[in-house]
Design an enzyme around this catalytic site. Structure first.
Site, short mmCIF file in Angstrom:
data_model
loop_
_atom_site.label_atom_id
_atom_site.label_comp_id
_atom_site.label_asym_id
_atom_site.label_seq_id
_atom_site.Cartn_x
_atom_site.Cartn_y
_atom_site.Cartn_z
N GLU A 1 0.65 -1.11 -0.15
CA GLU A 1 0.02 0.05 -0.20
C GLU A 1 0.81 1.19 0.04
O GLU A 1 0.70 2.16 -0.79
CB GLU A 1 -0.90 -0.05 1.28
CG GLU A 1 -2.18 -1.26 1.20
CD GLU A 1 -3.15 -0.87 1.72
OE1 GLU A 1 -4.13 -0.51 1.06
OE2 GLU A 1 -3.33 -1.07 3.20
N GLU B 1 -4.57 -8.64 3.07
CA GLU B 1 -5.66 -8.49 3.95
C GLU B 1 -6.81 -9.45 4.20
O GLU B 1 -7.32 -9.92 5.09
CB GLU B 1 -5.97 -6.85 3.72
CG GLU B 1 -5.15 -6.00 4.20
CD GLU B 1 -4.11 -5.69 3.45
OE1 GLU B 1 -3.13 -4.84 3.77
OE2 GLU B 1 -3.81 -6.40 2.32
#
Length: 266
Positions: free
Chosen positions: A120, A140
């Site tokens: 990210e 995730e």
């Protein structure tokens, strides 16, 4: 020079090098790391002698994402920095480049794991170089979590949507070669050389006119949010004044005189 126990800062000429420095935890994000990153981005923005930033990780690893032990309620290191989060509740998103875009070009030098929050943060950098053994991915969903660092928005804008969705929905790891093939990173280099190559790229950026470099970067990101017609108009508005700068005149003189230019941000 600043920094914290989990984020080191050093200068390499006109390049500011930020190093995620928690190798015993694969550079998992911590409060001291986030505070150090945030301060590093601000320092680069505010110091006109800094012309580029290199972001890397210590110990042969970039970043393994959020500290899941802390997320599970076992505590996060760096209680002494809690007042910084209280003063700016958005600090962690700015640190991860979700809510902050540095004025100077940011070159990522990736070795080892660059997954979850590491991938990210990577999406907020401008140029990305990785060692051949690096691993990428957004894990995730495998933990029942959401990649809230901006990936569902930014990733489909940076790589083809089908690749973005596969990465987001499967949570599988990607090799450096595969990450390069889908456009997540720009280049793959031999293991252990990503930082040297990133510094070489930064040095080439540093040799260019700083006002021009910053204007070009801003134009690229601004145009991504506009129609082509709007983007072209904005490009002229941002780019034309660069031709009237002393740096532009110096660039032309240096070319004619066959010497390196000396830019002064003027």
């Amino acid at each position: 020079m600043g920094g914290t126990e989990h984020l080191t800062v050093r200068r390499e000429g006109a390049t500011l090098v930020l190093t995620l420095n928690r190798p015993e935890a694969k550079n998992a994000l911590s409060l001291p790391m986030l505070v150090g990153l945030y301060d590093g981005w601000l320092a680069a923005d505010e110091d006109d002698t800094v012309r580029s930033v290199v972001l890397t990780g210590a110990g042969g690893c970039f970043c393994a994402g959020m500290d899941l032990k802390a997320l599970a309620g076992k505590g996060m290191e760096g209680e002494q920095y809690r007042h910084r989060m209280a003063a700016d509740p958005d600090l962690h998103w700015k640190a991860m480049l979700r809510h902050h875009r540095p004025r100077k070009p940011v070159v990522a030098a990736v070795e080892g794991h660059c997954v979850a929050g590491g991938t990210e943060i990577l999406q907020g950098t401008d140029i990305r170089i990785a060692g051949a053994g690096a691993t990428f991915g957004l894990f995730e969903v495998r933990r029942g979590l959401f990649p809230i660092g901006g990936s569902t928005v930014r990733l489909p804008r940076q790589i083809p949507r089908t690749h973005a969705l596969e990465m987001l929905l499967t949570g599988r790891p990607y090799s450096a070669a595969e990450a390069a093939a889908i456009g997540l990173i720009g280049r793959v280099v031999p293991d252990g050389t990503a930082l040297d190559e990133a510094l070489a790229v930064a040095e080439r950026i540093n040799a260019c006119g700083p006002l021009a470099v910053e204007a070009v970067k801003a134009s690229v990101y601004e145009s991504a949010e506009l129609t082509e017609t709007e983007g072209l108009a904005a490009e002229l508005e941002r780019g034309q004044p660069i031709f009237a700068t002393a740096d532009a005149r110096e660039g032309a003189r240096a070319f004619a005189e066959k010497r390196p230019p000396v830019y002064r941000r003027a």
